[in-house]
Design a protein around this motif. Structure first.
Motif, PDB file in Angstrom:
ATOM      1  N   ASN A   1      31.887  41.644  37.843  1.00 45.27           N
ATOM      2  CA  ASN A   1      32.247  42.542  36.740  1.00 45.27           C
ATOM      3  C   ASN A   1      32.520  41.792  35.446  1.00 45.27           C
ATOM      4  O   ASN A   1      32.742  42.425  34.406  1.00 45.27           O
TER       5      ASN A   1
ATOM      6  N   THR B   1      39.187  39.207  31.517  1.00 46.78           N
ATOM      7  CA  THR B   1      37.929  39.930  31.303  1.00 46.78           C
ATOM      8  C   THR B   1      37.072  39.319  30.203  1.00 46.78           C
ATOM      9  O   THR B   1      35.917  39.733  30.024  1.00 46.78           O
TER      10      THR B   1
ATOM     11  N   SER C   1      31.283  40.520  32.708  1.00 44.50           N
ATOM     12  CA  SER C   1      29.983  40.601  32.039  1.00 44.50           C
ATOM     13  C   SER C   1      29.808  39.559  30.945  1.00 44.50           C
ATOM     14  O   SER C   1      28.680  39.327  30.496  1.00 44.50           O
TER      15      SER C   1
END
Length: 972
Positions: free
Chosen positions: A217, A195, A219
Motif C-alpha cells: 500500500n 505513508t 504507493s
C-alpha cells in the motif's frame, strides 16, 4: 495513491511558504541568521558524549574523517550553521540537517541525548559510526519533522522502537547493517503510519516474520531493501505492482517463497534482486516488458523451465544472474541484444546446446559464467570480440575440440576456468602466460595435455593466485612454481608426477597458499620438509593416493582439512598434530601408522567433523577425551589393533551419524550408552571381542535413528536386540524417491579480488558388510538403506513374530546366520517388503519355510542352510531363482531346487523337528567361526548402495580411497 498525494501536497506547501517568505524580504542584502544558542549547546553536548577514534573498526570508509572536529567556539567559529555536517534553515537559523556519516564517532547513545532536543531536524545521517551496541532511543520520536534517517552500519542493537512509527513525514528510513530486530512491534505496525516512505532499507535486521501486505500500500515507495532479514512465507505479489518501485532487494531470505506475476503493466522497476530465496516457478515471458530493468539477480532460487527469449528485450540490462536454479533448454540467442550487459551468470543449471554465436555482440561483457551445465560443441570463435572480458568460467560442461586460439586474444582476462570438459590436444602453457593480467587459471580435467617450456622467460613474469592443473598429463613439478609468491590455490592432482617433492617447493608462496592438492600422483618422498609445514595460511592439504613413505608431515596450525589417505606413512602420530585447533577433517586412513593415539585429540574436538583412521595398525585404547560440544559427524576406527574398552566419552558426541569400530580387538560389553545419540544412523561393531547380552528393556537407550547395525563376529548372547527398532523414527523408511547418501559436506572459499573459488568436499561414508555371503566394500551408503547383521554370535531363543511389525519396513539386508536361534521362521517376515537379502543359515530353526515369504518380491538372496527345517520349499516368484545350496543341511526339506522329491504326506502334513530333537544336531559354532561364502550370485543391489564386491580372501579391496570423495571446484 492518497498517501502519495498527501506527501506531494506537503512538499508543495513547504515550497509555497518559502515563496511567501522570500517575497517579504526587504530590498537590502539578505543576511543568513546565526544558529540558535540552545541548538549550538545541544550540538556541543552531543559531540562531548563520544570519543573520536580513527580506526578501521569504527569506519571502513577510506574517506572518513572526524567532522565534529570543527565544532568549537574558538575564534570566529561560534556559528554552528557553519560547522561541518550541520545544515540550518536559511530563513530562521534552526538546525534542520545533521550529516555525521563516517565521522569516527564511538560511544553509546541513549534517550537523554541532547540530539533529540533538535526538534527542527528534518535529515539525520549517523551512518558508519560505532554506537557501541546501543538501542535506538525511543525519544527519536521527538524529531517529529524528520523525513530522512540513516543509521546504517553504526553498531546499533536490540529492538527497533515503536516510536519510530510516529515519524509520519519520513520518506527515507535506513537501519541496515546493524544488530537490530523487529519483534514487537511487527514490521507491519512499524510502517503502517509511514505513508510517505520512498526508501526503506532494513537489510540484516532480524525480522523473522512474513512480509506484511501493508507494504503493497506504500504507493510512494521507490526502493525496498530487505536483504537477509530471516523472512519467510509467501511474498506479497502486490509489491511488484507498486507504481513507483525502482529497487526491490529481498536477497538471502531462504524461507521466503513467491513467484513472478504476469507483468502486464508499466513498471519503473530497475533492480529485481531475489537471490538466495525460495522463489520458484517459471520466468513469465512478460518479464520482457520491464524495459527499465538494469539488474536481475535470481541466483540460488528454485526457478525452472526455459529461459524466456523475451529477456533479450531488456536492452538496459547490465547485470543478469540466473545461476544455481534448474533452468533447462538452450541459452536464448536473443541475449545477443543485451549490448549493455557487463555481467552474465548462468552457471549450475540444466542448460544444454551450444553457446549462441550472438553472444559475441556483448562487447561490454566483463564476466561470463556458464560453468556446470550440459553445454556442448566448440567454444565460438566470436568470443574474441569480448575484449573487455576479465572472467570466463566454462567449467563442468561437455565442450570439445581444441581450446580456440581466440581465447588467447582476450588480453584483459584475469580468471579463466575451462576445467572438467572434453577438450583435446596439446596446449603450450606459454600461451596462457602471455595473458599478462591472468592470475587465475583452471585447466584440471579439461582433456588437454599441457606442455610447459621450463626455459621460457615468460614463466617468471606472471604471478598467479590460482592454478588448477590437475589431470594435465604433467610428469614433474613445474619449475616455474619456484617463482610464485602470490599463489593461494594449487591443484596438481591426478597427474604422472613421480619421485620426490623438490626442496624448493617448501618455499612457494609461504604466506599465501591456502589450498594444496597433490593427490593421485606417484610421489614417493616429501624430502627434507619443515616441521610444521611452512604455509601459515594453509587450510586444505591433500596428498591422498600417492606412494609416500616416512613419518607424517605436520601441516600448519591453520589447517582445516588434512588428507593423507592411501599412502605408506609409518610411525606414530606426533603430538604436534593436536595444535591444529581448527581442524575439520582428519583422514589418515590406509597407511602403516602405528602406536597409540595421542591423548590430546580433544584439542580439535570442537571443530572436527570427520575422523578416519581405518586400515592402519594403531593399538592400545582410544583416549577418553571427547567432550560436550563436539561436532564430530563420522568416526572410523576400523581395521586396526585397538584394544580395551570402547570409549565412553563418545556418548557426548551428540551429532554423530556414523561410527565404525570393526575389525579390532575391543573387549567390552555392548555400548548401550550410545543409544541416546539422536542422529546415529550407522553403528558397526563387527569382528571384535565384544560379549554378553544386549538389554533392550531400558527405555533410556533408544537408538532413535539407527538403520545400519552390524554386530557380527563377536560373542554376544541372549535374545536378538530387535526391540531397538520399536523406538526408531519410521518416517525415514517410507520414501526412497531421492538418492542421497550418508555423507558430510564441508567447504572452503578462497577469496580473490576479482572472483572467489570454492573447495567443496563431499565425504561419503564407506563401510564393509557381508551381503549375500560375500564381504562387500561399500563406497557410498544411501540414506534410506537399512541393514541388520547379527550373524556369528551366540544369540539364542526365537525370532519373534513381532519382527515384521517393527519399524523395519525399509529393511534391505537381514543376517541372523551362525547363531543358536530356535523355533519357527516367522510368517511376519513377509511384511519386510523391501528385503533383498535374508540369511538365517547355521542355526537350529525348525518347522516349515513359510509360503508367505514368496511375497518378498525384491528378495535376491535367501539362505536357510544348516538348520532343522522340514517340508516342501515354497515355489514361485523369487523362490524359483534360489540355488540348492541355499537349503542344504536340512535333510527333511524337499522340493525344487533340491533333488529330493516331496512325498504326498510331506506336502499335506509336514512333521517339524522338535526342539528336543534339534539338541543332538550340533551347534553352528562347530564351524570354527569361519566366514562361510555361499556360492550363489549376488545380482543387482536394487540401487540402494554403490559398492565394490570382493571376496573375503581378497586383501586389496580398498586400493583407492579417493573414490569416496567428490571434490567440486568452481567460481562463485
Amino acid at each position: 495513491m492518497a498517501s502519495s498525494l498527501y506527501c506531494l501536497k506537503f512538499v508543495y506547501l513547504l515550497s509555497f511558504l518559502s515563496t511567501i517568505h522570500l517575497v517579504a524580504v526587504p530590498s537590502f542584502s539578505f543576511v543568513q541568521p546565526l544558529c540558535h544558542g540552545h541548538e549550538r549547546s545541544y550540538l556541543l553536548q552531543f559531540k562531548e558524549s563520544f570519543a573520536i577514534i580513527n580506526n578501521k573498526s569504527i569506519s571502513f570508509d577510506p574517506s572518513a574523517y572526524p567532522k565534529v572536529a570543527s565544532w568549537t567556539l574558538e575564534g570566529n567559529n561560534s556559528d554552528c550553521c557553519s560547522w561541518d555536517g550541520v545544515e540550518c534553515d536559511k530563513s530562521n537559523g534552526h538546525v534542520i540537517g545533521l550529516d555525521l556519516n563516517s565521522s569516527y564517532l564511538y560511544g553509546s547513545i541513549n534517550s537523554s541525548s541532547s540530539l533529540f532536543n533538535l526538534v527542527h531536524l528534518q535529515r539525520l545521517n549517523l551512518a558508519d559510526n560505532h554506537f557501541n551496541h546501543s538501542q535506538i532511543p525511543s525519544t527519536v520520536s521527538n524529531l517529529s519533522k524528520l523525513t530522512y534517517l540513516n543509521l546504517t552500519n553504526s553498531t546499533f542493537s536490540g529492538q527497533i522502537p515503536l516510536e519510530l512509527s510516529q515519524l509520519s513525514q519520513m520518506s527515507s528510513l535506513d537501519l541496515s547493517y546493524n544488530h537490530l530486530e523487529i519483534k514487537n512491534p511487527s514490521l507491519g505496525r512499524l510502517v503502517e503510519n509511514l505513508t510517505c516512505l520512498e526508501n526503506l532499507d532494513l537489510s540484516l535486521v532480524s525480522i523473522i516474520s512474513i512480509v506484511p501486505n501493508i507494504l503493497a500500500n506504500l504507493s510512494s515507495l521507490t526502493s525496498l531493501r530487505l536483504y537477509d532479514c530471516k523472512l519467510h512465507g509467501e511474498f506479497p505479489v502486490g509489491i511488484f505492482k507498486l507504481p513507483n518501485l525502482r529497487v526491490l532487494n529481498v536477497r538471502k531470505n531462504k524461507g521466503l517463497t513467491g513467484y513472478l506475476p504476469d507483468f502486464q503493466w508499466k513498471s519503473p522497476l530497475e533492480e529485481m534482486i531475489l537471490a538466495n530465496t525460495s522463489f520458484s516457478g517459471k520466468l513469465p515471458a512478460s518479464v520482457g516488458n520491464l524495459g527499465s530493468l538494469t539488474e536481475i539477480d535470481m541466483r540460488r532460487c528454485n526457478f525452472s523451465g526455459l529461459i524466456p527469449s523475451s529477456l533479450g528485450n531488456l536492452t538496459n540490462l547490465n547485470y543478469l544472474d540466473l545461476s544455481l536454479n534448474t533452468f533447462e533448454g538452450h541459452i536464448p540467442s536473443s541475449f545477443g541484444n543485451l549490448i549493455k550487459l557487463s555481467f552474465l551468470h548462468l552457471a549450475e543449471n540444466e542448460l544444454n546446446g551450444t553457446i549462441p554465436f550472438k553472444l559475441a555482440n556483448l562487447t561490454q561483457l566483463t564476466h561470463l559464467f556458464l560453468y556446470y551445465n550440459h553445454l556442448s560443441g566448440q567454444i565460438p570463435f566470436g568470443l574474441m570480440n569480448l575484449t573487455k572480458l576479465s572472467s570466463l568460467g566454462l567449467a563442468g560442461n561437455h565442450f570439445a575440440g581444441e581450446i580456440p586460439s581466440s581465447i588467447f586474444n582476450l588480453e584483459n582476462l584475469e580468471a579463466l576456468d575451462l576445467s572438467a570438459n572434453n577438450f583435446a590436444g596439446v596446449v603450450e602453457f606459454d600461451k596462457f602466460v602471455k595473458l599478462r593480467k591472468l592470475t587465475s587459471l583452471h585447466l584440471s580435467d579439461c582433456g588437454v595435455s599441457l606442455i610447459i617450456n621450463e626455459t621460457s622467460d615468460n614463466t617468471t613474469l606472471t604471478k598467479f593466485q590460482n592454478l588448477g592443473l590437475g589431470s594435465c598429463n604433467l610428469s614433474k613439478f613445474p619449475n616455474y612454481l619456484a617463482n610464485q609468491d602470490e599463489l593461494k590455490w594449487l591443484h596438481l592432482a591426478t597427474n604422472n608426477i613421480h619421485g620426490q617433492v623438490p626442496e624448493w617447493f617448501w618455499n612457494v608462496s609461504k604466506e599465501n597458499l591456502e589450498v594444496i592438492d597433490l593427490s593421485e600422483n606417484f610421489l614417493t618422498s616429501l624430502g627434507q620438509y619443515p616441521v610444521p609445514l611452512p604455509w601459515t595460511r594453509l587450510a586444505i592439504l591433500d596428498i591422498t593416493s600417492n606412494r609416500l613413505q616416512g613419518s607424517l608431515p605436520i601441516p600448519s596450525f591453520s589447517t582445516l582439512e588434512y588428507h593423507v589417505s592411501n599412502n605408506s606413512f609409518t610411525g606414530k602420530i606426533s603430538e604436534l598434530i593436536c595444535n591444529m585447533s581448527s581442524l575439520q577433517v582428519l583422514d589418515l586412513s590406509i597407511n602403516n601408522l602405528s602406536g597409540s593415539l595421542p591423548q590430546c585429540l580433544h584439542n580439535f574436538g570442537d571443530s572436527l567433523l570427520i575422523l578416519d583412521l581405518r586400515r592402519n595398525t594403531f593399538e592400545g585404547s582410544i583416549p577418553q577425551t571427547w567432550t560436550n560440544g563436539s561436532k564430530l559427524l563420522m568416526i572410523n576406527f576400523s581395521q586396526n589393533k585397538f584394544q580395551g574398552l570402547l570409549p565412553r566419552s563418545l556418548a557426548k558426541c551428540i551429532m554423530l551419524k556414523a561410527l565404525d569400530f570393526s575389525n579390532n580387538q575391543f573387549n567390552d560389553t555392548f555400548p548401550s550408552w550410545l543409544g541416546n545419540l539422536p542422529n546415529l544412523k550407522l553403528l558397526i561393531l563387527r569382528s571384535n571381542k565384544l560379549y554378553g547380552p544386549i538389554s533392550t528393556h531400558k527405555a533410556k537407550y533408544k537408538f532413535p535413528s539407527l538403520q545400519i547395525f552390524d554386530l557380527s563376529y563377536n560373542s554376544f548372547t541372549g535374545s536378538l536386540p530387535l526391540k531397538f527398532f520399536q523406538y526408531s523414527n519410521s518416517s525415514r523408511f517410507d520414501s526412497a524417491s531421492h538418492l542421497t547418501y550418508i555423507e558430510v559436506n564441508s567447504s572452503f572459499i578462497v577469496q580473490n579480488s576479482f572472483q572467489n573459488y570454492l573447495w567443496n568436499l563431499q565425504y561419503s561414508y564407506p563401510m564393509i558388510m557381508t551381503n549375500k555371503g560375500v564381504v562387500t566394500d561399500y563406497k557410498k551408503v544411501q540414506e534410506f538403506f537399512i541393514a541388520l547383521d547379527f550373524s556369528s554370535n551366540r544369540f539364542d531363543g526365537d525370532i519373534l513374530e513381532s519382527i515384521g511389525n517393527l519399524n523395519l519396513k525399509g529393511l534391505c539386508l537381514l543376517n541372523l546366520s551362525n547363531n543358536i536361534l530356535i523355533g519357527h521362521i516367522p510368517q511376519s517376515l513377509k511384511n519386510l517388503v523391501n528385503l533383498e537379502s535374508l540369511d538365517l543359515s547355521q542355526n537350529k530353526l525348525f518347522g516349515e519355510i513359510p509360503q508367505q515369504l514368496t511375497q518378498l518380491t525384491f528378495l535376491e538372496s535367501f539362505n536357510v542352510s544348516h538348520n532343522h527345517l522340514v517340508g516342501p520349499i515354497p515355489q514361485g516368484k523369487q523362490f524359483n531363482t534360489f540355488p540348492s545350496n541355499s537349503f542344504e543341511g536340512n535333510p527333511r526339506l524337499c522340493g525344487s531346487p533340491l533333488t529330493k522329491k516331496c512325498e504326498s504326506s510331506e506336502v499335506s502334513l509336514p512333521s517339524p523337528t522338535t526342539p528336543e530333537e534339534s539338541k543332538d544336531l550340533g551347534s553352528p559354532f562347530q564351524f570354527g567361526w569361519k566366514i562361510v561364502l555361499i556360492g550363489y550370485g549376488f545380482g543387482l543391489v536394487v540401487g540402494v548402495i554403490i559398492g565394490q564386491v570382493v571376496s573375503a580372501r581378497n586383501h586389496d579391496w580398498l586400493i583407492k580411497t579417493f573414490g569416496m570423495r567428490k571434490l567440486v571446484r568452481r567460481l562463485i
